[in-house]
Design an enzyme around this catalytic site. Structure first.
Site, PDB file in Angstrom:
ATOM      1  N   MET A 294       6.709  -5.915  19.781  1.00 56.82           N
ATOM      2  CA  MET A 294       8.091  -6.052  19.339  1.00 56.82           C
ATOM      3  C   MET A 294       8.520  -7.485  19.636  1.00 56.82           C
ATOM      4  O   MET A 294       8.378  -7.950  20.767  1.00 56.82           O
ATOM      5  CB  MET A 294       8.982  -5.035  20.072  1.00 56.82           C
ATOM      6  CG  MET A 294      10.461  -5.170  19.748  1.00 56.82           C
ATOM      7  SD  MET A 294      10.815  -4.829  17.999  1.00 56.82           S
ATOM      8  CE  MET A 294      12.149  -5.977  17.692  1.00 56.82           C
ATOM      9  N   GLU A 295       9.032  -8.140  18.591  1.00 53.45           N
ATOM     10  CA  GLU A 295       9.278  -9.578  18.635  1.00 53.45           C
ATOM     11  C   GLU A 295      10.553  -9.981  19.361  1.00 53.45           C
ATOM     12  O   GLU A 295      11.307 -10.825  18.876  1.00 53.45           O
ATOM     13  CB  GLU A 295       9.309 -10.105  17.201  1.00 53.45           C
ATOM     14  CG  GLU A 295      10.477  -9.601  16.317  1.00 53.45           C
ATOM     15  CD  GLU A 295      10.219  -8.294  15.577  1.00 53.45           C
ATOM     16  OE1 GLU A 295       9.387  -7.493  16.049  1.00 53.45           O
ATOM     17  OE2 GLU A 295      10.843  -8.086  14.529  1.00 53.45           O
ATOM     18  N   HIS A 319       1.240 -12.141  15.159  1.00 53.95           N
ATOM     19  CA  HIS A 319       2.266 -11.436  14.387  1.00 53.95           C
ATOM     20  C   HIS A 319       3.643 -11.559  15.051  1.00 53.95           C
ATOM     21  O   HIS A 319       4.608 -12.004  14.427  1.00 53.95           O
ATOM     22  CB  HIS A 319       1.867  -9.964  14.225  1.00 53.95           C
ATOM     23  CG  HIS A 319       2.851  -9.155  13.448  1.00 53.95           C
ATOM     24  ND1 HIS A 319       2.712  -8.912  12.103  1.00 53.95           N
ATOM     25  CD2 HIS A 319       4.013  -8.550  13.808  1.00 53.95           C
ATOM     26  CE1 HIS A 319       3.734  -8.193  11.672  1.00 53.95           C
ATOM     27  NE2 HIS A 319       4.536  -7.947  12.695  1.00 53.95           N
ATOM     28  N   GLU A 320       3.701 -11.189  16.321  1.00 53.44           N
ATOM     29  CA  GLU A 320       5.013 -11.213  16.999  1.00 53.44           C
ATOM     30  C   GLU A 320       5.527 -12.645  17.126  1.00 53.44           C
ATOM     31  O   GLU A 320       6.723 -12.897  16.998  1.00 53.44           O
ATOM     32  CB  GLU A 320       4.938 -10.524  18.365  1.00 53.44           C
ATOM     33  CG  GLU A 320       4.407  -9.083  18.349  1.00 53.44           C
ATOM     34  CD  GLU A 320       5.044  -8.177  17.290  1.00 53.44           C
ATOM     35  OE1 GLU A 320       6.189  -8.444  16.872  1.00 53.44           O
ATOM     36  OE2 GLU A 320       4.389  -7.203  16.869  1.00 53.44           O
ATOM     37  N   HIS A 323       7.173 -13.807  13.962  1.00 53.16           N
ATOM     38  CA  HIS A 323       8.553 -13.322  13.811  1.00 53.16           C
ATOM     39  C   HIS A 323       9.575 -14.331  14.352  1.00 53.16           C
ATOM     40  O   HIS A 323      10.762 -14.245  14.017  1.00 53.16           O
ATOM     41  CB  HIS A 323       8.742 -11.996  14.541  1.00 53.16           C
ATOM     42  CG  HIS A 323       8.399 -10.772  13.737  1.00 53.16           C
ATOM     43  ND1 HIS A 323       8.971 -10.511  12.506  1.00 53.16           N
ATOM     44  CD2 HIS A 323       7.575  -9.725  14.003  1.00 53.16           C
ATOM     45  CE1 HIS A 323       8.502  -9.343  12.052  1.00 53.16           C
ATOM     46  NE2 HIS A 323       7.644  -8.855  12.933  1.00 53.16           N
ATOM     47  N   GLU A 342       8.845  -8.174   7.686  1.00 56.91           N
ATOM     48  CA  GLU A 342       7.459  -7.802   7.991  1.00 56.91           C
ATOM     49  C   GLU A 342       6.430  -8.368   7.006  1.00 56.91           C
ATOM     50  O   GLU A 342       5.318  -8.708   7.400  1.00 56.91           O
ATOM     51  CB  GLU A 342       7.328  -6.281   8.108  1.00 56.91           C
ATOM     52  CG  GLU A 342       8.157  -5.680   9.245  1.00 56.91           C
ATOM     53  CD  GLU A 342       7.822  -6.223  10.630  1.00 56.91           C
ATOM     54  OE1 GLU A 342       6.741  -6.829  10.811  1.00 56.91           O
ATOM     55  OE2 GLU A 342       8.659  -6.044  11.539  1.00 56.91           O
ATOM     56  N   ASP A 399      13.956   4.201  10.312  1.00 58.25           N
ATOM     57  CA  ASP A 399      12.587   4.372  10.790  1.00 58.25           C
ATOM     58  C   ASP A 399      11.676   4.832   9.647  1.00 58.25           C
ATOM     59  O   ASP A 399      10.478   4.532   9.635  1.00 58.25           O
ATOM     60  CB  ASP A 399      12.581   5.414  11.920  1.00 58.25           C
ATOM     61  CG  ASP A 399      11.243   5.485  12.637  1.00 58.25           C
ATOM     62  OD1 ASP A 399      10.877   4.495  13.283  1.00 58.25           O
ATOM     63  OD2 ASP A 399      10.563   6.525  12.533  1.00 58.25           O
ATOM     64  N   TYR A 407       4.871  -4.325   5.038  1.00 61.68           N
ATOM     65  CA  TYR A 407       3.891  -5.212   5.663  1.00 61.68           C
ATOM     66  C   TYR A 407       2.878  -5.725   4.637  1.00 61.68           C
ATOM     67  O   TYR A 407       2.726  -6.928   4.434  1.00 61.68           O
ATOM     68  CB  TYR A 407       3.122  -4.477   6.772  1.00 61.68           C
ATOM     69  CG  TYR A 407       3.945  -4.161   8.000  1.00 61.68           C
ATOM     70  CD1 TYR A 407       3.859  -4.967   9.121  1.00 61.68           C
ATOM     71  CD2 TYR A 407       4.794  -3.058   8.043  1.00 61.68           C
ATOM     72  CE1 TYR A 407       4.591  -4.681  10.273  1.00 61.68           C
ATOM     73  CE2 TYR A 407       5.532  -2.769   9.184  1.00 61.68           C
ATOM     74  CZ  TYR A 407       5.426  -3.586  10.295  1.00 61.68           C
ATOM     75  OH  TYR A 407       6.154  -3.305  11.418  1.00 61.68           O
TER      76      TYR A 407
END
Ligand code: BES
Ligand code: ZN
Length: 628
Positions: A294-295, A319-320, A323, A342, A399, A407
């Protein structure tokens, strides 16, 4: 104040422009596109009054499983309004006061919704600058997980961490919980002596015996990036501006695994401009953390399941980190625009990995992503509206928008543009995009407009040829989707063919294979395998005893499919010790496909459920038809 208003007007204008663009260039389905800039997942009305700063003063009570204190919110008046509306969920509001006046005001709580929570309506006047909300969280607040000592690595102290994205910040801080809002914040957090507290802000590196910590976040961020963790946590530096935090038994291993972080930051900066958040640290959480990463700004939260011991799963850090540009700097305006966060980040992640480890490495990641994307579209159905990049999540839990579509379809859309325009023009475009819209929110329509202006230069025929509208507003996968090519994976396929043709598993040429080769291998084995054939693979490659969480997840799926019992005890241990949704969900799904499997799954889940975070529990409850 006027700046904010101008910003809203600009967003609305952008939506209108894109609607025109779509009608002018699109086929049938695009005509139905009606893009809303309004965030349907907040009660707030920032066009009237917006929050721009938060001062948090709270105490963390592990015994009561409660965070309590005062949130002071600084307001900007954008239009006439006699109240400010905040989002709260499962929260006790004790008192609300305005500015320096100690007399409480009469606030109102709206109807409670299980997903949206409640509106907290506070009467204000035109001169009101600040509202002070005295509150306490509920022990089951969905955005906070409280772990007992035995659910941690060290087993000595309890642990707490938050997960605010997408709309759970409201369960632990009263706020305008929309990604279109930006706030700076300061916080005072009191925790039991001997524990370290961390936030998505300037962070301490040492424990303070008093247990009192002060935080400052000077850059404005959307509330879904508010984050807090408290526990028995140590720090180890990686470079001048980066380091890892983790529980004492984990911190060394984490520092080794993430040693290349500084190189990643430099590669990212070389691509799209300076890192704007001062420090980049990583916090490795206990295994129940429901996501891979989680970024949270300045402090990525990460699952311990990426500590493979060979640095093979560090694309998660790329990836993070990515972000920090796509998401934290330029932010999806609503959860319908989630692909802007994403898809861009997945693209950026693979560019970072390519810069560090070469094209053949990043092409393996892309190929695995392509396989995931194809499988997801097949499973969801080509006409499923949720296979669009721009989705409509109104009336649903955001969600539900977390699928491979934002993505991977997002990634391939951007890669298609890269391949058409060439890296030089494309990279210059992206670099300018991040600079132009830094610290702002972005709608899909505004992005398409910007793309049209800057890269397509208004060429409508080219937009049609590239199927821009179809990519963003159409379902399924457009015909011009790039297909990744991995020579490495061709080698893997050759070995599978050899095995099918009678070469024993132990004689296959697998030297130098990485996690990604193995994933490709496991995904492409013949569709039916006897227990003896599975055992042959296991003897040769020791899958059941692998320490790699991704390989295990893939292997256990095969074990369930082919009824390979010797892997089951290890699978049970896996399911009862990690709570990362992406890794446990496919196993429960596979198990639930047969009556005996379902029974087994429910038996395992009964033991595993107390470890899982509410986000994972929600998903698995549904798969197993669980009611508690
Ligand atoms: N921001 C996401 C996680 C997320 C998305 C949390 C939506 C809540 C709502 C994070 O950046 C992410 O994408 N994590 C991935 C890992 C990544 C390597 C693809 C994950 O957790 O699997
Ligand atoms: Zn992400």
């Amino acid at each position: 104040m006027r700046g904010m208003l101008r910003c809203f007007k600009r967003l609305c204008l952008a939506a209108a422009c894109a609607a025109l663009l779509t009608c002018g260039t699109a086929g049938k389905e695009a005509k139905q596109v009606k893009e809303l800039t309004r965030d349907v997942h907040t009660h707030a009305r920032p066009e009237e009054i917006a929050v721009r700063h938060l001062d948090l003063d709270v105490q963390v009570d592990f015994d009561a499983r409660q965070i309590r204190g005062v949130a002071s919110l600084e307001l900007v008046h954008n239009g006439p309004a006699d109240s400010v509306i905040l989002d709260v969920r499962q929260m006790d509001i004790h008192k609300v006061t305005l500015d320096d006046d100690p007399r409480p005001v009469q606030f109102r709580l709206g109807k409670a919704d299980p997903v949206m929570g409640q509106a907290l309506v506070i009467p204000v006047r035109e001169q009101t600058r600040t509202v002070h909300v005295t509150y306490a969280t509920h022990p089951d607040a969905a955005g906070i997980q409280w772990l007992s000592p035995d659910q941690t690595a060290g087993k000595r102290r309890p642990f707490l961490y938050s997960q605010s994205q997408p709309i759970l910040a409201r369960s632990w801080v009263p706020c305008q919980d929309s990604p279109g809002i930006r706030i700076t914040y300061r916080a005072t957090v009191r925790v039991p002596s001997g524990m370290l507290a961390l936030m998505s802000a300037r962070n301490p590196q040492k424990r303070n015996p008093s247990g009192e910590y002060h935080f400052e976040m000077p850059q404005p961020v959307p509330p879904y990036l508010l984050a807090l963790a408290v526990g028995d946590i140590d720090f180890q530096p990686l470079s001048q501006r980066s380091g890892v935090y983790a529980e004492p038994p984990v911190v060394q291993k984490a520092a080794w695994e993430f040693a290349e972080t500084e190189k990643m930051i430099q590669a990212a900066e070389a691509l799209y401009g300076p890192y704007r958040w001062e420090r980049y640290d990583i916090l490795v959480l206990p295994p129940s953390f429901p996501f891979g990463g989680m970024e949270n700004p300045r402090l990525t939260f990460a699952t311990p399941t990426v500590l493979a011991g060979d640095r093979s799963l560090t694309s998660l850090v790329a990836h993070e980190l990515a972000h920090s540009w796509s998401g934290n700097l330029v932010t999806n305006a609503t959860w319908n625009d989630f692909w802007l966060n994403e898809g861009f980040t997945t693209y950026f992640e693979r560019r970072i990995m390519e810069a560090l480890y070469g094209r053949s490495y990043s092409e393996m990641l892309a190929q695995l992503g392509y396989q995931d994307l194809k499988a997801t579209i097949k499973q969801m159905g080509e006409k499923n509206p949720d296979t669009r990049l721009y989705v409509d999540l109104a009336g649903r839990d955001p969600d539900e928008g977390i699928t491979n579509i934002p993505y991977e379809k997002g990634y391939f859309f951007l890669r298609m543009l890269e391949e058409h325009f060439g890296r030089e023009r494309w990279d210059a475009f992206l670099h300018e995009y991040f600079d132009t819209f830094a610290f702002q929110s972005m709608t899909t329509a505004r992005f398409i407009q910007y793309l049209n202006e800057k890269l397509l230069k208004g060429d409508a025929a080219l937009a049609r040829k590239l199927e821009i509208v179809n990519w963003v507003y159409g379902t399924g996968l457009p015909r011009n989707c790039p297909v990744p090519h991995s020579a490495e994976f061709q080698k893997v396929e050759k070995q599978i063919a050899a095995w099918e043709n009678g070469v024993p598993a132990e004689s296959l040429k697998v030297e130098g294979w990485t996690t990604h080769h193995w994933l490709h291998f496991l995904r492409h084995l013949p569709p039916s395998l006897s227990a003896a054939r599975m055992a042959e693979l296991d003897r040769a490659f020791h899958f059941t005893t692998s320490g790699n969480s991704e390989i295990l997840c893939q292997w256990f799926q095969l074990a369930i499919e082919h009824g390979y019992q010797p892997a089951f005890p290890a699978m049970e241990r896996y399911l009862t010790s990690i709570g990362r949704r992406k890794l446990v969900r496919p196993l429960y799904e596979k198990l639930a496909a047969t009556p005996e499997g379902l029974e087994k799954a429910r038996e395992i889940y009964r033991r595993a459920r107390p470890l899982y975070h509410a986000i994972t529990r929600n998903t698995i409850d549904r798969i197993l038809n669980w009611s508690s």
